[in-house]
Design a protein around this motif. Structure first.
Motif, short mmCIF file in Angstrom:
data_model
loop_
_atom_site.label_atom_id
_atom_site.label_comp_id
_atom_site.label_asym_id
_atom_site.label_seq_id
_atom_site.Cartn_x
_atom_site.Cartn_y
_atom_site.Cartn_z
N VAL A 247 -61.00 11.12 2.24
CA VAL A 247 -61.37 10.11 1.31
C VAL A 247 -59.83 9.41 1.29
CG1 VAL A 247 -62.02 9.73 -0.97
CG2 VAL A 247 -62.91 11.69 0.10
N GLY A 248 -60.04 7.99 0.94
CA GLY A 248 -59.13 7.05 0.63
C GLY A 248 -59.33 6.53 -0.70
N LEU A 249 -58.18 6.67 -1.75
CA LEU A 249 -58.58 6.23 -3.14
C LEU A 249 -57.37 5.06 -3.43
CD1 LEU A 249 -58.52 9.86 -2.81
CD2 LEU A 249 -60.01 9.23 -4.98
N ILE A 250 -57.66 4.06 -4.02
CA ILE A 250 -56.91 3.11 -4.62
C ILE A 250 -57.25 2.80 -6.18
CG2 ILE A 250 -56.69 2.07 -2.29
CD1 ILE A 250 -58.26 -0.32 -3.33
N GLY A 251 -56.09 2.54 -6.47
CA GLY A 251 -56.16 2.31 -8.03
C GLY A 251 -55.28 3.03 -8.71
N SER A 252 -55.86 3.41 -9.99
CA SER A 252 -54.87 4.14 -10.88
C SER A 252 -53.97 3.55 -11.73
CB SER A 252 -54.24 5.31 -10.38
OG SER A 252 -52.96 5.10 -9.94
N CYS A 253 -53.09 4.13 -12.48
CA CYS A 253 -51.99 3.08 -13.38
C CYS A 253 -50.95 2.89 -12.39
CB CYS A 253 -51.80 4.17 -14.57
SG CYS A 253 -50.79 5.66 -13.89
N THR A 254 -50.68 3.21 -11.42
CA THR A 254 -49.82 3.16 -10.53
C THR A 254 -50.03 1.86 -9.78
OG1 THR A 254 -49.60 5.48 -10.30
CG2 THR A 254 -48.11 4.05 -9.08
N ASN A 255 -51.21 1.68 -9.10
CA ASN A 255 -51.45 0.53 -8.18
C ASN A 255 -52.82 -0.08 -8.33
OD1 ASN A 255 -49.19 2.11 -6.18
ND2 ASN A 255 -49.26 -0.13 -6.01
N SER A 256 -52.89 -0.75 -9.58
CA SER A 256 -54.33 -1.32 -9.52
C SER A 256 -54.21 -2.66 -10.11
CB SER A 256 -55.01 -0.59 -10.67
OG SER A 256 -54.53 -0.29 -11.73
N SER A 257 -52.99 -3.34 -9.77
CA SER A 257 -52.97 -4.77 -10.19
C SER A 257 -53.87 -5.92 -9.33
CB SER A 257 -51.34 -5.14 -9.93
OG SER A 257 -51.09 -5.11 -8.44
N TYR A 258 -53.98 -6.92 -9.80
CA TYR A 258 -54.66 -7.93 -9.15
C TYR A 258 -54.27 -8.10 -7.52
CZ TYR A 258 -56.77 -12.50 -8.08
OH TYR A 258 -57.79 -13.45 -7.47
N GLU A 259 -52.72 -8.16 -7.41
CA GLU A 259 -51.92 -8.36 -6.13
C GLU A 259 -52.28 -7.12 -5.44
OE1 GLU A 259 -47.51 -8.98 -4.41
OE2 GLU A 259 -47.81 -7.56 -6.28
N ASP A 260 -52.49 -5.96 -6.00
CA ASP A 260 -52.76 -4.66 -5.33
C ASP A 260 -54.23 -4.80 -4.51
OD1 ASP A 260 -50.32 -3.07 -5.77
OD2 ASP A 260 -51.15 -2.55 -7.44
N LYS A 279 -64.07 4.53 7.90
CA LYS A 279 -64.66 6.01 8.47
C LYS A 279 -64.73 6.92 7.35
CE LYS A 279 -63.66 5.28 13.36
NZ LYS A 279 -62.68 5.59 14.47
N ALA A 280 -63.59 6.80 6.31
CA ALA A 280 -63.40 7.61 5.36
C ALA A 280 -64.29 7.34 4.11
CB ALA A 280 -61.94 8.05 5.08
N GLN A 281 -64.50 7.95 3.14
CA GLN A 281 -65.16 7.63 1.85
C GLN A 281 -63.81 6.74 1.22
OE1 GLN A 281 -67.06 10.72 -0.76
NE2 GLN A 281 -67.28 11.88 1.10
N PHE A 282 -64.19 6.04 0.32
CA PHE A 282 -63.16 4.95 -0.16
C PHE A 282 -63.78 4.57 -1.54
CE2 PHE A 282 -61.72 0.33 -0.03
CZ PHE A 282 -60.01 0.65 -0.30
N THR A 283 -62.83 4.91 -2.39
CA THR A 283 -62.85 4.76 -3.94
C THR A 283 -61.69 3.65 -4.63
OG1 THR A 283 -61.78 6.50 -4.97
CG2 THR A 283 -63.78 6.98 -4.13
N VAL A 284 -62.31 2.97 -5.51
CA VAL A 284 -61.46 1.84 -5.96
C VAL A 284 -61.55 1.86 -7.74
CG1 VAL A 284 -61.04 -0.60 -6.42
CG2 VAL A 284 -62.19 0.11 -4.31
N THR A 285 -60.38 2.21 -8.19
CA THR A 285 -60.40 2.54 -9.57
C THR A 285 -59.50 1.28 -10.37
OG1 THR A 285 -60.26 5.05 -9.39
CG2 THR A 285 -59.64 4.16 -11.52
N PRO A 286 -60.19 0.38 -10.77
CA PRO A 286 -59.47 -0.73 -11.66
C PRO A 286 -58.88 -0.31 -12.96
CG PRO A 286 -61.85 -1.25 -11.05
CD PRO A 286 -61.58 0.14 -10.99
N GLY A 287 -57.74 -0.77 -13.10
CA GLY A 287 -56.66 -0.27 -14.15
C GLY A 287 -56.90 -0.56 -15.31
N SER A 288 -57.84 -1.71 -15.53
CA SER A 288 -57.89 -2.38 -16.86
C SER A 288 -59.37 -3.13 -16.84
CB SER A 288 -56.77 -3.11 -17.53
OG SER A 288 -56.73 -4.41 -16.67
#
Length: 648
Positions: A247-260, A279-288
């Motif tokens: 799994v690849g997971l992006i977002g969270s309070c650390t890296n969920s900016s518009y630029e990210d 190929k991996a599962q992929f999730t996106v967590t917007p920070g706001s």
């Protein structure tokens, strides 16, 4: 979007009584309430409250996220925040200052996240303890405001009190884009006060050339185990870490900016154009909510979904263990990569065999597309369904949206003009919420013949002391959440987790169960621990639970700052061995008496009389960092008890 709506609806249903409590408490005491779906508080602060030169405290270790706007934002325990809200001054031992001088320019695959990943590798998880990290130098101007926030956010992983950047044009633009142009104008007037003083000296200097910095990936199991992306595959093979990225997971309070999100989407678009999906599962967590609505409007969400991503709710989610993961069984060895901030054992999915790595959203996206940890996007090729070989070009993304931010749904509840007649909503029958009862006062005597509940071996973070994930639903119910106390800590006696000897019965049981048995029988206990005890999240429950279950002292080689203060606030004694090797003298079946409490004073050590099972005794010197006010907390039974005394 459909996934997002379903997730928020489910959160509303499952957590309604908690939201009702927060809403009613805010209304009664004149405090605004950001309703569910608003986003992660650190992003809410950056978008609405932080500004250059302000000092804020927040009840989470990643509060320093606001340093990306030149703010001094410090993570504290909840009791510290209560002090400030009631008008009591908040105090902190004056920190040292570590200077990180940046030269060169970020470019290509290298991102702001790589700055802090590199610094974490240099300083380790405790190298910043007792210090503010101040970034400066000509390289600063190549980093976006939200990129600076990412770096400051993850400063918690090196133990830093906070991290901060000097005011510059990037911050001014961000303030203007988030509707705070007037603040930007004032900051411009006083910009000479919002940068390092000429000729200032630092307690330590780290030089970092951004031209030479390469993309990094840190882990597993600790955020300071740094590897260049180009080398992590070989290291993984050598150490037997699973290469397949599950799994690849992006977002969270650390890296969920518009630029990210834009940079991640630029890579996803390249893959889609070649007929590839993750190929991996992929999730996106917007920070706001603001970020969610804006990336939805500008098409990033669709690109990320089309490549195989699932857009989750605007919340911490998997970063703090709120992840209903079902693709692997507990105990199954596997690898995940995230753009989160920490990766302690079992933090994300409650599986101690999950090898979690932290990196930038760009690298997460590339590895999710490739599906393997030994893929280096700077040099390696992907293969299309038609057999064509191609290489991803470095990611690109706008720092801020050209059409301004879309605020999305209005999720803020303004406080009423007068809430005095309102009632705070807590049901006596709730298993989620429980009103606190005052802890008992100090008896006036030394603490005699306490048993050693557990002698902890090695790393013991607040996740080990008070696990997150499914346990977080009990945050408002002290007795229920206390059933997770120290269930992740390793017992030095048997190298087991959550298996300790009950010295009243001779049987082995779980840590909370044995603690409850001791409490029911009037037996006080202590915990003995190793270095940097309590690092990680500023989870106040890690101090509340030991106090609730009969603990009196925590004796270790060294403490993480926030946890040490949290323990003091709850009337516990956080003590350190004057000679760290004395840790080795403590046996699991010892009885410990703390002497010198009648003359307890700042700077004056206490002593521990250790009685072994064979009748022999040793006396050990114990240091502490209590000041006079904090000693009053101990004597009153807690800081809250002392506050109540002062009201009369």
């Amino acid at each position: 979007m459909a996934t997002y709506c379903l997730t928020v609806a489910r959160l509303q249903e499952v957590n309604q009584e908690v939201y009702n409590f927060l809403s009613s408490a805010g209304a009664k005491y004149g405090v605004g309430f950001w309703k569910p779906g608003s986003g992660i508080i650190h992003q809410i602060i950056l978008e609405n409250y932080a500004y250059p030169g302000v000092m804020l405290i927040g009840t989470d270790s990643h509060t320093p996220n606001g340093g990306g706007l030149g703010a001094i934002c410090i993570g504290v325990g909840g009791a510290d925040a209560v002090d400030v809200m009631t008008g009591i001054p908040w105090a902190l031992k004056c920190p040292k200052v570590i200077g990180v001088r940046l030269t060169g320019t970020l470019s290509g695959w290298t991102s702001p996240k790589d700055v802090i990943l590199k610094v974490a590798g240099i300083l380790t998880v405790k190298g910043g303890t007792g210090a503010i990290v101040e970034y400066h130098g000509p390289g600063v101007d190549s980093i976006s405001c939200t990129g600076m926030a990412t770096i400051c956010n993850m400063g918690a992983e090196i133990g830093a009190t906070t991290s901060v950047f000097p005011y510059n044009h990037r911050m001014r633009t961000y303030l203007e884009k988030t509707g705070r142009g007037e603040i930007a104008a004032v900051a411009d007037q006083y910009k000479d006060l919002l940068v390092p003083d000429e000729g200032c000296e630092y307690d330590q200097i780290i030089e970092l050339n951004l031209d030479e910095l390469r993309p990094h990936i840190n882990g597993p199991f600790t955020p300071d185990l740094a590897h260049p992306v180009s080398e992590v595959g070989a290291v993984a093979k050598k150490n037997g870490w699973p290469l397949e990225v599950k799994v690849g997971l992006i977002g969270s309070c650390t890296n969920s900016s518009y630029e990210d999100m834009g940079r991640a989407a630029s890579l996803a678009k390249q893959a889609l154009d070649k007929g590839l999906k993750c190929k991996a599962q992929f999730t996106v967590t917007p920070g706001s909510e603001q970020i969610r609505a804006t990336i939805e409007r500008d098409g990033y969400s669709k690109i990320l979904s089309d490549v195989g991503g699932v857009v989750l709710a605007n919340a911490c989610g998997p970063c703090i263990g709120q992840w209903d993961r079902r693709d692997v069984k507990k105990g199954e060895k596997n690898t995940i990569v995230t753009s989160f901030n920490r990766n302690f054992t079992a933090r994300n999915d409650a599986n101690p065999a999950t090898h979690a790595f932290v990196t930038s959203p760009e690298i997460v996206t590339a590895l999710a597309i490739a599906g393997t940890l030994d893929f280096n996007p700077e040099t390696d090729y992907l293969t299309t369904p038609t057999g064509e070989k191609f290489k991803l070009v470095p990611p690109t993304g706008d720092e801020l949206p050209a059409r301004d931010f879309d605020p999305g749904q209005d999720t803020y509840q303004h406080p009423p003009s007068d809430g005095a007649s309102l009632k705070v909503d807590v049901s006596p029958q709730s298993n989620r919420l429980q009103l606190l009862e005052p802890f008992d006062k100090w008896s006036g005597n030394d603490l005699e013949n306490m048993v050693v509940l557990i002698k902890v071996k090695g790393k013991c973070t607040t996740d080990h002391i008070s696990a997150a994930g499914p346990w977080l639903k009990f945050r408002g119910h002290l007795d229920n959440i206390s059933n997770n106390m120290l269930i992740g800590a390793v017992n030095s006696e048997n190298d087991a987790v959550n298996k300790i000897k009950n010295h009243l019965t001779g049987e082995y049981g779980g840590v909370p169960d044995v603690a409850r048995h001791y409490k029911a029988n009037g037996v006080s206990w202590v915990v003995v621990g190793d270095d940097n005890y309590g690092e990680g999240s500023s989870r106040e429950h890690a101090a509340l639970e030991p106090r609730h279950l009969g603990g009196r002292a925590i004796i270790v080689k060294s403490f993480a700052r926030i946890h040490e203060t949290n323990l003091k606030k709850q009337g516990l004694l956080p003590l350190t061995f004057s000679n760290p090797s004395d840790y080795d003298k403590i046996r699991p079946d010892d009885k410990i008496s703390i002497k010198g409490l009648k003359s307890f004073a700042p700077g004056k050590p206490l002593s521990a009389v250790v009685t072994h099972s064979d009748g022999s005794q040793e006396t050990l010197e114990l240091n502490h960092s209590f000041n006079e006010t904090q000693i009053e907390w101990f004597q009153a039974g807690s800081a809250l008890n002392r506050m109540k005394q002062l009201q009369h």
